[in-house]
Design a protein around this motif. Sequence first.
Motif, PDB file in Angstrom:
ATOM      1  N   VAL A  23      23.280 -14.684  18.398  1.00 37.65           N
ATOM      2  CA  VAL A  23      23.755 -14.265  19.721  1.00 37.65           C
ATOM      3  C   VAL A  23      23.485 -15.374  20.731  1.00 37.65           C
ATOM      4  O   VAL A  23      24.364 -15.746  21.516  1.00 37.65           O
ATOM      5  CB  VAL A  23      23.063 -12.958  20.165  1.00 37.65           C
ATOM      6  CG1 VAL A  23      23.374 -12.650  21.629  1.00 37.65           C
ATOM      7  CG2 VAL A  23      23.475 -11.793  19.286  1.00 37.65           C
ATOM      8  N   ALA A  24      22.280 -15.926  20.706  1.00 38.57           N
ATOM      9  CA  ALA A  24      21.922 -16.992  21.638  1.00 38.57           C
ATOM     10  C   ALA A  24      22.823 -18.213  21.458  1.00 38.57           C
ATOM     11  O   ALA A  24      23.234 -18.843  22.443  1.00 38.57           O
ATOM     12  CB  ALA A  24      20.457 -17.376  21.456  1.00 38.57           C
ATOM     13  N   ALA A  25      23.150 -18.551  20.225  1.00 43.07           N
ATOM     14  CA  ALA A  25      24.027 -19.696  19.967  1.00 43.07           C
ATOM     15  C   ALA A  25      25.429 -19.453  20.524  1.00 43.07           C
ATOM     16  O   ALA A  25      26.022 -20.350  21.144  1.00 43.07           O
ATOM     17  CB  ALA A  25      24.091 -19.979  18.466  1.00 43.07           C
ATOM     18  N   PHE A  26      25.962 -18.259  20.301  1.00 46.93           N
ATOM     19  CA  PHE A  26      27.296 -17.949  20.832  1.00 46.93           C
ATOM     20  C   PHE A  26      27.302 -17.947  22.354  1.00 46.93           C
ATOM     21  O   PHE A  26      28.199 -18.511  22.981  1.00 46.93           O
ATOM     22  CB  PHE A  26      27.797 -16.604  20.311  1.00 46.93           C
ATOM     23  CG  PHE A  26      28.357 -16.644  18.916  1.00 46.93           C
ATOM     24  CD1 PHE A  26      29.362 -17.521  18.568  1.00 46.93           C
ATOM     25  CD2 PHE A  26      27.887 -15.765  17.942  1.00 46.93           C
ATOM     26  CE1 PHE A  26      29.890 -17.553  17.290  1.00 46.93           C
ATOM     27  CE2 PHE A  26      28.406 -15.782  16.655  1.00 46.93           C
ATOM     28  CZ  PHE A  26      29.408 -16.674  16.332  1.00 46.93           C
ATOM     29  N   THR A  27      26.309 -17.293  22.965  1.00 45.08           N
ATOM     30  CA  THR A  27      26.295 -17.218  24.423  1.00 45.08           C
ATOM     31  C   THR A  27      26.053 -18.588  25.051  1.00 45.08           C
ATOM     32  O   THR A  27      26.574 -18.872  26.128  1.00 45.08           O
ATOM     33  CB  THR A  27      25.268 -16.192  24.927  1.00 45.08           C
ATOM     34  OG1 THR A  27      23.968 -16.517  24.445  1.00 45.08           O
ATOM     35  CG2 THR A  27      25.640 -14.778  24.477  1.00 45.08           C
ATOM     36  N   ALA A  28      25.301 -19.450  24.376  1.00 43.74           N
ATOM     37  CA  ALA A  28      25.075 -20.807  24.893  1.00 43.74           C
ATOM     38  C   ALA A  28      26.376 -21.606  24.958  1.00 43.74           C
ATOM     39  O   ALA A  28      26.484 -22.557  25.727  1.00 43.74           O
ATOM     40  CB  ALA A  28      24.060 -21.541  24.017  1.00 43.74           C
ATOM     41  N   HIS A  29      27.353 -21.205  24.160  1.00 44.51           N
ATOM     42  CA  HIS A  29      28.652 -21.878  24.159  1.00 44.51           C
ATOM     43  C   HIS A  29      29.704 -21.109  24.966  1.00 44.51           C
ATOM     44  O   HIS A  29      30.908 -21.344  24.812  1.00 44.51           O
ATOM     45  CB  HIS A  29      29.125 -22.092  22.718  1.00 44.51           C
ATOM     46  CG  HIS A  29      28.369 -23.180  22.033  1.00 44.51           C
ATOM     47  ND1 HIS A  29      27.225 -22.949  21.310  1.00 44.51           N
ATOM     48  CD2 HIS A  29      28.575 -24.515  22.005  1.00 44.51           C
ATOM     49  CE1 HIS A  29      26.754 -24.083  20.849  1.00 44.51           C
ATOM     50  NE2 HIS A  29      27.561 -25.066  21.260  1.00 44.51           N
ATOM     51  N   GLY A  30      29.241 -20.182  25.800  1.00 49.21           N
ATOM     52  CA  GLY A  30      30.142 -19.510  26.727  1.00 49.21           C
ATOM     53  C   GLY A  30      30.797 -18.236  26.237  1.00 49.21           C
ATOM     54  O   GLY A  30      31.645 -17.682  26.923  1.00 49.21           O
ATOM     55  N   HIS A  31      30.428 -17.759  25.050  1.00 52.01           N
ATOM     56  CA  HIS A  31      31.011 -16.532  24.534  1.00 52.01           C
ATOM     57  C   HIS A  31      30.196 -15.323  24.982  1.00 52.01           C
ATOM     58  O   HIS A  31      29.009 -15.445  25.288  1.00 52.01           O
ATOM     59  CB  HIS A  31      31.073 -16.560  23.006  1.00 52.01           C
ATOM     60  CG  HIS A  31      31.857 -17.713  22.470  1.00 52.01           C
ATOM     61  ND1 HIS A  31      33.222 -17.815  22.611  1.00 52.01           N
ATOM     62  CD2 HIS A  31      31.453 -18.839  21.820  1.00 52.01           C
ATOM     63  CE1 HIS A  31      33.639 -18.940  22.054  1.00 52.01           C
ATOM     64  NE2 HIS A  31      32.581 -19.584  21.572  1.00 52.01           N
ATOM     65  N   ARG A  32      30.829 -14.170  25.003  1.00 52.84           N
ATOM     66  CA  ARG A  32      30.129 -12.911  25.253  1.00 52.84           C
ATOM     67  C   ARG A  32      29.950 -12.221  23.912  1.00 52.84           C
ATOM     68  O   ARG A  32      30.847 -12.273  23.057  1.00 52.84           O
ATOM     69  CB  ARG A  32      30.943 -12.013  26.179  1.00 52.84           C
ATOM     70  CG  ARG A  32      31.003 -12.558  27.598  1.00 52.84           C
ATOM     71  CD  ARG A  32      31.819 -11.675  28.512  1.00 52.84           C
ATOM     72  NE  ARG A  32      31.342 -10.303  28.495  1.00 52.84           N
ATOM     73  CZ  ARG A  32      32.107  -9.253  28.800  1.00 52.84           C
ATOM     74  NH1 ARG A  32      33.368  -9.416  29.132  1.00 52.84           N
ATOM     75  NH2 ARG A  32      31.613  -8.042  28.769  1.00 52.84           N
ATOM     76  N   VAL A  33      28.813 -11.558  23.733  1.00 56.43           N
ATOM     77  CA  VAL A  33      28.542 -10.853  22.484  1.00 56.43           C
ATOM     78  C   VAL A  33      28.214  -9.401  22.800  1.00 56.43           C
ATOM     79  O   VAL A  33      27.305  -9.113  23.580  1.00 56.43           O
ATOM     80  CB  VAL A  33      27.375 -11.492  21.709  1.00 56.43           C
ATOM     81  CG1 VAL A  33      27.119 -10.737  20.411  1.00 56.43           C
ATOM     82  CG2 VAL A  33      27.668 -12.962  21.411  1.00 56.43           C
ATOM     83  N   ALA A  52      17.543  -9.637  24.924  1.00 56.35           N
ATOM     84  CA  ALA A  52      16.818 -10.830  25.340  1.00 56.35           C
ATOM     85  C   ALA A  52      17.553 -12.112  24.949  1.00 56.35           C
ATOM     86  O   ALA A  52      17.363 -13.158  25.578  1.00 56.35           O
ATOM     87  CB  ALA A  52      15.417 -10.827  24.741  1.00 56.35           C
ATOM     88  N   SER A  53      18.391 -12.027  23.924  1.00 61.43           N
ATOM     89  CA  SER A  53      19.161 -13.188  23.463  1.00 61.43           C
ATOM     90  C   SER A  53      20.499 -13.330  24.166  1.00 61.43           C
ATOM     91  O   SER A  53      21.255 -14.248  23.884  1.00 61.43           O
ATOM     92  CB  SER A  53      19.389 -13.098  21.957  1.00 61.43           C
ATOM     93  OG  SER A  53      18.161 -13.176  21.289  1.00 61.43           O
ATOM     94  N   GLY A  54      20.811 -12.378  25.045  1.00 62.42           N
ATOM     95  CA  GLY A  54      22.038 -12.480  25.827  1.00 62.42           C
ATOM     96  C   GLY A  54      23.151 -11.537  25.437  1.00 62.42           C
ATOM     97  O   GLY A  54      24.240 -11.599  26.002  1.00 62.42           O
ATOM     98  N   ALA A  55      22.904 -10.649  24.473  1.00 62.80           N
ATOM     99  CA  ALA A  55      23.943  -9.694  24.060  1.00 62.80           C
ATOM    100  C   ALA A  55      24.059  -8.560  25.074  1.00 62.80           C
ATOM    101  O   ALA A  55      23.095  -8.212  25.749  1.00 62.80           O
ATOM    102  CB  ALA A  55      23.617  -9.106  22.695  1.00 62.80           C
ATOM    103  N   GLU A  56      25.235  -8.002  25.143  1.00 68.77           N
ATOM    104  CA  GLU A  56      25.458  -6.781  25.911  1.00 68.77           C
ATOM    105  C   GLU A  56      25.437  -5.630  24.916  1.00 68.77           C
ATOM    106  O   GLU A  56      26.238  -5.610  23.976  1.00 68.77           O
ATOM    107  CB  GLU A  56      26.808  -6.835  26.626  1.00 68.77           C
ATOM    108  CG  GLU A  56      27.140  -5.585  27.396  1.00 68.77           C
ATOM    109  CD  GLU A  56      28.530  -5.616  28.014  1.00 68.77           C
ATOM    110  OE1 GLU A  56      29.041  -4.528  28.335  1.00 68.77           O
ATOM    111  OE2 GLU A  56      29.107  -6.707  28.159  1.00 68.77           O
TER     112      GLU A  56
END
Length: 78
Positions: A23-33, A52-56
């Motif tokens: 999740v953190a890798a995807f969100t770091a590249h601008g994606h939503r998870v 905590a890793s940026g997922a919704e």
Amino acid sequence: MIIGVPREIKPGEARVALVPSGVAAFTAHGHRVLVESGAGLGSGVADAAYAASGAELVPSAAEVWGRADLIIKVKEPV
């Protein structure tokens, strides 16, 4: 891109297709998870770790399927 992770529902399947580091890798590249609440419990991953890793976190698989551009699963859709 919106990436969705629904909870696996096939009998006997406890794995989850994406862990918080993914999740953190995807969100770091601008994606939503989007992660269905409880999706990681069978693998010992709490909802809080995904958040905590940026997922919704979303309440249902229907919402994941309806909003995501790409679905990530372990097993085929049932």
